[in-house]
Motif scaffolding. Sequence first.
Motif, PDB file in Angstrom:
ATOM      1  N   LYS A 208       3.776   5.994  -5.546  1.00 37.79           N
ATOM      2  CA  LYS A 208       3.713   6.081  -7.013  1.00 37.79           C
ATOM      3  C   LYS A 208       2.579   6.994  -7.456  1.00 37.79           C
ATOM      4  CE  LYS A 208       3.672   1.557  -7.731  1.00 37.79           C
ATOM      5  NZ  LYS A 208       3.626   0.283  -8.501  1.00 37.79           N
ATOM      6  N   SER A 209       1.448   6.897  -6.768  1.00 43.38           N
ATOM      7  CA  SER A 209       0.299   7.725  -7.121  1.00 43.38           C
ATOM      8  C   SER A 209       0.588   9.200  -6.879  1.00 43.38           C
ATOM      9  CB  SER A 209      -0.914   7.291  -6.307  1.00 43.38           C
ATOM     10  OG  SER A 209      -2.022   8.127  -6.554  1.00 43.38           O
TER      11      SER A 209
ATOM     12  N   PHE B 101       0.829  -1.208   0.000  1.00 43.44           N
ATOM     13  CA  PHE B 101       0.000   0.000   0.000  1.00 43.44           C
ATOM     14  C   PHE B 101       0.866   1.262   0.000  1.00 43.44           C
ATOM     15  CE2 PHE B 101      -3.564  -2.692   0.832  1.00 43.44           C
ATOM     16  CZ  PHE B 101      -4.685  -1.953   0.503  1.00 43.44           C
ATOM     17  N   ALA B 102       1.922   1.260   0.806  1.00 42.13           N
ATOM     18  CA  ALA B 102       2.795   2.433   0.874  1.00 42.13           C
ATOM     19  C   ALA B 102       3.444   2.711  -0.468  1.00 42.13           C
ATOM     20  CB  ALA B 102       3.861   2.224   1.945  1.00 42.13           C
ATOM     21  N   GLY B 103       3.909   1.661  -1.124  1.00 40.58           N
ATOM     22  CA  GLY B 103       4.535   1.828  -2.433  1.00 40.58           C
ATOM     23  C   GLY B 103       3.572   2.395  -3.461  1.00 40.58           C
ATOM     24  N   GLU B 104       2.338   1.890  -3.452  1.00 37.52           N
ATOM     25  CA  GLU B 104       1.344   2.388  -4.410  1.00 37.52           C
ATOM     26  C   GLU B 104       0.964   3.835  -4.113  1.00 37.52           C
ATOM     27  OE1 GLU B 104       0.559   0.923  -7.079  1.00 37.52           O
ATOM     28  OE2 GLU B 104       1.434  -1.045  -6.641  1.00 37.52           O
ATOM     29  N   LEU B 105       0.924   4.184  -2.836  1.00 40.04           N
ATOM     30  CA  LEU B 105       0.610   5.562  -2.456  1.00 40.04           C
ATOM     31  C   LEU B 105       1.699   6.510  -2.951  1.00 40.04           C
ATOM     32  CD1 LEU B 105      -1.414   7.305  -0.914  1.00 40.04           C
ATOM     33  CD2 LEU B 105      -0.115   6.863   1.172  1.00 40.04           C
TER      34      LEU B 105
ATOM     35  N   GLY C 299       8.565  16.878  -1.111  1.00 42.54           N
ATOM     36  CA  GLY C 299       7.551  17.420  -2.000  1.00 42.54           C
ATOM     37  C   GLY C 299       6.635  16.410  -2.642  1.00 42.54           C
ATOM     38  N   TYR C 300       6.593  15.175  -2.087  1.00 44.38           N
ATOM     39  CA  TYR C 300       5.753  14.140  -2.696  1.00 44.38           C
ATOM     40  C   TYR C 300       4.574  13.789  -1.798  1.00 44.38           C
ATOM     41  CZ  TYR C 300       9.676  13.964  -5.826  1.00 44.38           C
ATOM     42  OH  TYR C 300      10.654  14.327  -6.709  1.00 44.38           O
ATOM     43  N   GLY C 301       3.650  14.722  -1.717  1.00 40.60           N
ATOM     44  CA  GLY C 301       2.423  14.486  -0.971  1.00 40.60           C
ATOM     45  C   GLY C 301       2.626  14.526   0.536  1.00 40.60           C
TER      46      GLY C 301
ATOM     47  N   ILE D 278       3.983   8.409 -11.067  1.00 41.28           N
ATOM     48  CA  ILE D 278       4.903   7.542 -11.801  1.00 41.28           C
ATOM     49  C   ILE D 278       4.362   6.116 -11.867  1.00 41.28           C
ATOM     50  CG2 ILE D 278       6.962   8.879 -11.246  1.00 41.28           C
ATOM     51  CD1 ILE D 278       7.555   6.882  -9.002  1.00 41.28           C
ATOM     52  N   ARG D 279       4.944   5.335 -12.781  1.00 39.96           N
ATOM     53  CA  ARG D 279       4.609   3.921 -12.912  1.00 39.96           C
ATOM     54  C   ARG D 279       5.871   3.101 -12.723  1.00 39.96           C
ATOM     55  NH1 ARG D 279       1.817   4.086 -18.592  1.00 39.96           N
ATOM     56  NH2 ARG D 279       2.754   1.999 -18.670  1.00 39.96           N
TER      57      ARG D 279
END
Length: 325
Positions: free
Chosen positions: A174-175, A168-172, A244-246, A179-180
């Motif tokens: 990337k979102s 979940f952390a990784g997907e958060l 700076g990433y959310g 990025i993909r």
Amino acid sequence: MKRTALTVALGLLGLIGGHSLAHAQAVYPEKSLQLIVPFPPGGASDVVARIIGSELETRLGKPVIIINRPGGGTTIAAKEVARAAPDGYTLFFSSNSSFTLPAAVKESVPYDAAKDFEPLGQVGKITLALVTYKDNPIKDVAALVTEAKANPDKLSLASFGVATVSHFAGELFKSDAGIRMVHLPYKGSAPAMNDLIGKHIQYHVDTVIAVKPQIEAGTVTVLAVFSAKRTPFLPDVPTLAELGYGNIDFASWGAVVAPKGLPPAVRDKLTATLEEAINSPSVAERFAAVGFEPGFKRYSDWTSAIGKETAEMKEIAQKAGIKEE
């Protein structure tokens, strides 16, 4: 006269009954307790549970037996506790892995985390970190994001399992970064870390507990942590929010609960005892040794808190396509 005698007798019985009930609650616990853990022995959660168990044992004056019930993505143990007698002798130590993530990815969960448990308190958290192998030339978040945007699905990002906090952390991340990256799920932290060190994968999300020994051994580089504030265990590592990433604050938090319906006096005693234990310097020292950050929190509304986080996890799962295995 007879009526007066009967009234007096009934009054005495009431006093005796009330005294017996109060005495029964006052002497709790009268026997050993069991603290069920939904993970195998030796892992981070098991170690933390054993520290909690020993502290409760000292303060309650009765043995606290740790019972490991792994399997079913933690749902086997959670179901057992949810159906246990609410008498204060069966407790459960787990994390969002049991309380919010299953309902976010499974069509059916054999318990209702929001309604089937009596929360005694959150006891702390394990911070998650984004890591890569030591000599990777792309070893800061800005460079990683730039490369991933230029080459979608070229870089790999591992987790220690499908639908785990790591996933979940990784997907958060990337979102939020837009990025993909290719998700590579492993069956546990150790095999993922071994492949990272061996350069078979490029990036990985794991706990500070698993990462810190590798930093000390000089085998990995930490790019950032997923907490709102820097972790005391890696004070020189920035948070993703700083970069700076959310406003990412995602951790593996742990809580001790009991089956729903616990008598108020027993619940209050357990909560007060747990709070005293978690706030003690000795526990802070023991937690620090394994990378667990103590922080006791009473839940004013467990149902709402679990419901809110579950909804947030469902949103992440649906967006990223996270499904149960």
